[in-house]
Design a protein around this motif. Structure first.
Motif, short mmCIF file in Angstrom:
data_model
loop_
_atom_site.label_atom_id
_atom_site.label_comp_id
_atom_site.label_asym_id
_atom_site.label_seq_id
_atom_site.Cartn_x
_atom_site.Cartn_y
_atom_site.Cartn_z
N LEU A 2 -8.29 0.30 4.80
CA LEU A 2 -7.58 1.46 4.24
C LEU A 2 -8.53 2.63 3.99
N HIS A 9 0.86 -1.19 0.00
CA HIS A 9 0.00 0.00 0.00
C HIS A 9 0.89 1.24 0.00
N ILE A 69 -6.53 5.46 -2.88
CA ILE A 69 -5.84 4.21 -2.55
C ILE A 69 -4.92 3.78 -3.69
#
Length: 241
Positions: A239, A119, A152
């Motif tokens: 997230l 990520h 994201i």
């Protein structure tokens, strides 16, 4: 992953022998709620020598044991128990995939395909960053996806474990982005959400592609198509918080 404010959390690493003559290093995290031991502890189990499914099995078995000790301090007993019983717990779930043993049996390198989900916090110099990631994936023979959805940014890679490690080193040590003033900078805001062996239900990616998604559903479908539904539900929704 547990709220640190309530109760106590502690980590324990134990090495368990007798498993195909290899040591299994178990990393156990116990979170004791405020009213422990009349409430069961939260337990999380990690080990580089075990698959994710095996770690889950170990966790389930530890919780089963914990129930037998309810209302008495149990962590010490649980650790002793898993040291003695690990080999039985694992035998039931599957054979241990340890690189040393798989190589010595002369199995193909196909067995050594790993997958990592990363990520990234942000990309300021997006075009350049994307090119760099594509080049690294190509050079290291890694396949997978670089995925954008809203804010994201996820990178999913599959390939040889040593190449994935190499990729992570490049990702953390190269100047891949620019900072707010436009100066080149290293990636400091990257987190490895998950690293695991590719299982039979996972589809192998044939190429490395960059994809943009406008909704979470689209992103989820991408994971589901690859047989990675659990990976998605475990790591992606948090997230968004």
């Amino acid at each position: 992953s547990f709220p640190e404010t309530h109760g106590i959390t502690f980590r324990i690493q134990i090495s368990v022998k007798e498993l195909l003559d290899t040591d299994v290093l178990l990393k156990l995290l116990f979170h004791l709620p405020v009213n422990y031991p009349s409430t069961l502890p939260d337990i999380s189990v990690n080990s580089d020598q075990l698959t994710r499914a095996q770690c889950m099995d170990v966790k389930d078995k530890l919780l089963e044991q914990a129930k037998k000790h309810l209302s008495e301090p149990m962590v010490h007993d649980l650790i002793l128990w898993i040291q003695q019983h690990l080999k039985y717990v694992i035998k039931q779930s599957a054979t241990v995939c340890d690189e040393k043993t798989t190589l010595s049996k002369g199995t193909s390198t196909e067995d050594g395909i790993w997958m990592v989900l990363l990520h990234l916090d942000h990309m300021r110099a997006k075009a350049k960053y994307v090119k760099t990631v594509e080049k690294w994936a190509l050079d290291l023979m890694l396949t997978g996806r670089l995925m954008f959805m809203g804010k994201i940014i996820l990178i999913l890679l599959q390939g040889d474990r040593s190449n994935i490690k190499e990729y992570l080193i490049l990702q953390k040590t190269s100047k891949v982005d620019v900072d707010s003033s436009g100066k080149k900078c290293k990636e400091k805001m990257i987190s490895v959400l998950c690293e695991t062996k590719v299982q039979s239900q996972h589809k192998r990616f044939q190429t490395f592609e960059v994809k943009e998604f406008s909704t979470l559903d689209e992103l989820q479908k991408e994971f589901e198509t690859a047989g990675l539904k659990t990976l998605f539900s475990e790591f992606v929704p948090p997230l968004l918080k």
